[in-house]
Write a protein that holds these residues in place. Sequence first.
Motif, mmCIF file in Angstrom:
data_model
loop_
_atom_site.group_PDB
_atom_site.id
_atom_site.type_symbol
_atom_site.label_atom_id
_atom_site.label_comp_id
_atom_site.label_asym_id
_atom_site.label_seq_id
_atom_site.Cartn_x
_atom_site.Cartn_y
_atom_site.Cartn_z
ATOM 1 N N MET A 1 0.825 -1.198 0.000
ATOM 2 C CA MET A 1 0.000 0.000 0.000
ATOM 3 C C MET A 1 0.864 1.255 0.000
ATOM 4 O O MET A 1 0.550 2.203 -0.679
ATOM 5 C CB MET A 1 -0.934 -0.038 1.218
ATOM 6 N N GLN A 2 1.945 1.257 0.771
ATOM 7 C CA GLN A 2 2.811 2.435 0.844
ATOM 8 C C GLN A 2 3.443 2.731 -0.508
ATOM 9 O O GLN A 2 3.586 3.884 -0.881
ATOM 10 C CB GLN A 2 3.907 2.234 1.892
ATOM 11 N N LYS A 3 3.853 1.698 -1.237
ATOM 12 C CA LYS A 3 4.476 1.911 -2.537
ATOM 13 C C LYS A 3 3.509 2.558 -3.519
ATOM 14 O O LYS A 3 3.897 3.386 -4.327
ATOM 15 C CB LYS A 3 4.985 0.590 -3.094
ATOM 16 N N ASN A 4 2.249 2.154 -3.464
ATOM 17 C CA ASN A 4 1.252 2.706 -4.370
ATOM 18 C C ASN A 4 1.029 4.189 -4.133
ATOM 19 O O ASN A 4 0.684 4.913 -5.055
ATOM 20 C CB ASN A 4 -0.068 1.949 -4.231
ATOM 21 N N ARG A 5 1.203 4.652 -2.897
ATOM 22 C CA ARG A 5 1.030 6.077 -2.608
ATOM 23 C C ARG A 5 2.202 6.884 -3.120
ATOM 24 O O ARG A 5 2.076 8.073 -3.374
ATOM 25 C CB ARG A 5 0.878 6.287 -1.100
ATOM 26 N N ARG A 6 3.355 6.275 -3.249
ATOM 27 C CA ARG A 6 4.546 7.017 -3.679
ATOM 28 C C ARG A 6 4.667 7.108 -5.196
ATOM 29 O O ARG A 6 5.404 7.946 -5.699
ATOM 30 C CB ARG A 6 5.790 6.369 -3.086
ATOM 31 N N ILE A 7 3.962 6.279 -5.914
ATOM 32 C CA ILE A 7 4.034 6.324 -7.376
ATOM 33 C C ILE A 7 3.589 7.673 -7.923
ATOM 34 O O ILE A 7 4.291 8.264 -8.740
ATOM 35 C CB ILE A 7 3.244 5.146 -7.987
ATOM 36 N N PRO A 8 2.448 8.239 -7.492
ATOM 37 C CA PRO A 8 2.073 9.566 -7.999
ATOM 38 C C PRO A 8 3.065 10.662 -7.596
ATOM 39 O O PRO A 8 3.266 11.620 -8.339
ATOM 40 C CB PRO A 8 0.712 9.834 -7.370
ATOM 41 N N ILE A 9 3.694 10.494 -6.430
ATOM 42 C CA ILE A 9 4.667 11.499 -5.986
ATOM 43 C C ILE A 9 5.861 11.542 -6.939
ATOM 44 O O ILE A 9 6.441 12.595 -7.162
ATOM 45 C CB ILE A 9 5.127 11.201 -4.542
ATOM 46 N N VAL A 10 6.203 10.425 -7.505
ATOM 47 C CA VAL A 10 7.320 10.368 -8.444
ATOM 48 C C VAL A 10 6.867 10.727 -9.854
ATOM 49 O O VAL A 10 7.562 11.453 -10.566
ATOM 50 C CB VAL A 10 7.973 8.967 -8.415
ATOM 51 N N ALA A 46 10.343 17.491 -3.428
ATOM 52 C CA ALA A 46 10.310 17.874 -2.011
ATOM 53 C C ALA A 46 8.886 18.231 -1.587
ATOM 54 O O ALA A 46 8.429 17.820 -0.508
ATOM 55 C CB ALA A 46 11.257 19.038 -1.756
ATOM 56 N N ALA A 47 8.192 18.986 -2.418
ATOM 57 C CA ALA A 47 6.810 19.344 -2.099
ATOM 58 C C ALA A 47 5.928 18.100 -2.065
ATOM 59 O O ALA A 47 5.077 17.952 -1.181
ATOM 60 C CB ALA A 47 6.273 20.352 -3.112
ATOM 61 N N GLY A 48 6.129 17.207 -3.009
ATOM 62 C CA GLY A 48 5.341 15.979 -3.041
ATOM 63 C C GLY A 48 5.537 15.133 -1.799
ATOM 64 O O GLY A 48 4.580 14.628 -1.207
ATOM 65 N N PHE A 49 6.793 14.970 -1.386
ATOM 66 C CA PHE A 49 7.046 14.168 -0.194
ATOM 67 C C PHE A 49 6.581 14.883 1.070
ATOM 68 O O PHE A 49 6.110 14.237 2.014
ATOM 69 C CB PHE A 49 8.524 13.789 -0.104
ATOM 70 N N ALA A 50 6.659 16.209 1.101
ATOM 71 C CA ALA A 50 6.128 16.950 2.243
ATOM 72 C C ALA A 50 4.614 16.784 2.334
ATOM 73 O O ALA A 50 4.068 16.594 3.428
ATOM 74 C CB ALA A 50 6.498 18.431 2.138
ATOM 75 N N ILE A 51 3.944 16.826 1.198
ATOM 76 C CA ILE A 51 2.495 16.613 1.176
ATOM 77 C C ILE A 51 2.166 15.198 1.640
ATOM 78 O O ILE A 51 1.227 14.986 2.400
ATOM 79 C CB ILE A 51 1.932 16.898 -0.229
ATOM 80 N N GLU A 52 2.952 14.224 1.213
ATOM 81 C CA GLU A 52 2.742 12.834 1.640
ATOM 82 C C GLU A 52 2.886 12.691 3.151
ATOM 83 O O GLU A 52 2.073 12.033 3.802
ATOM 84 C CB GLU A 52 3.746 11.918 0.924
#
Length: 94
Positions: A1-10, A46-52
Amino acid sequence: MQKNRRIPIVLFPLVILLVPLIAMQFTNEVHWTITDFIIAGGLLFAAGFAIEIVTRKIKYKAYKLVLLVAIFSVLILIWMELAVGIFGTPFSGN
């Protein structure tokens, strides 16, 4: 589940960075160097990971909204400063 949330961030920053890359192929008005792409990519990632982090860790909706607006505002202000120098700092190339 965690990996699926990071795909849009990348993927989202990569899609946004494709816009100037494609525009450079068709017009001379867009001229980005590799440094421009690195800086823009760093800001977007950085913004994407901060939002995450905010969406995952903060439970109260009001705090979450305030932090998300702050992250977005800082991203936009830094991007505008680097693009056109709205504050006139040396970072804008003025």
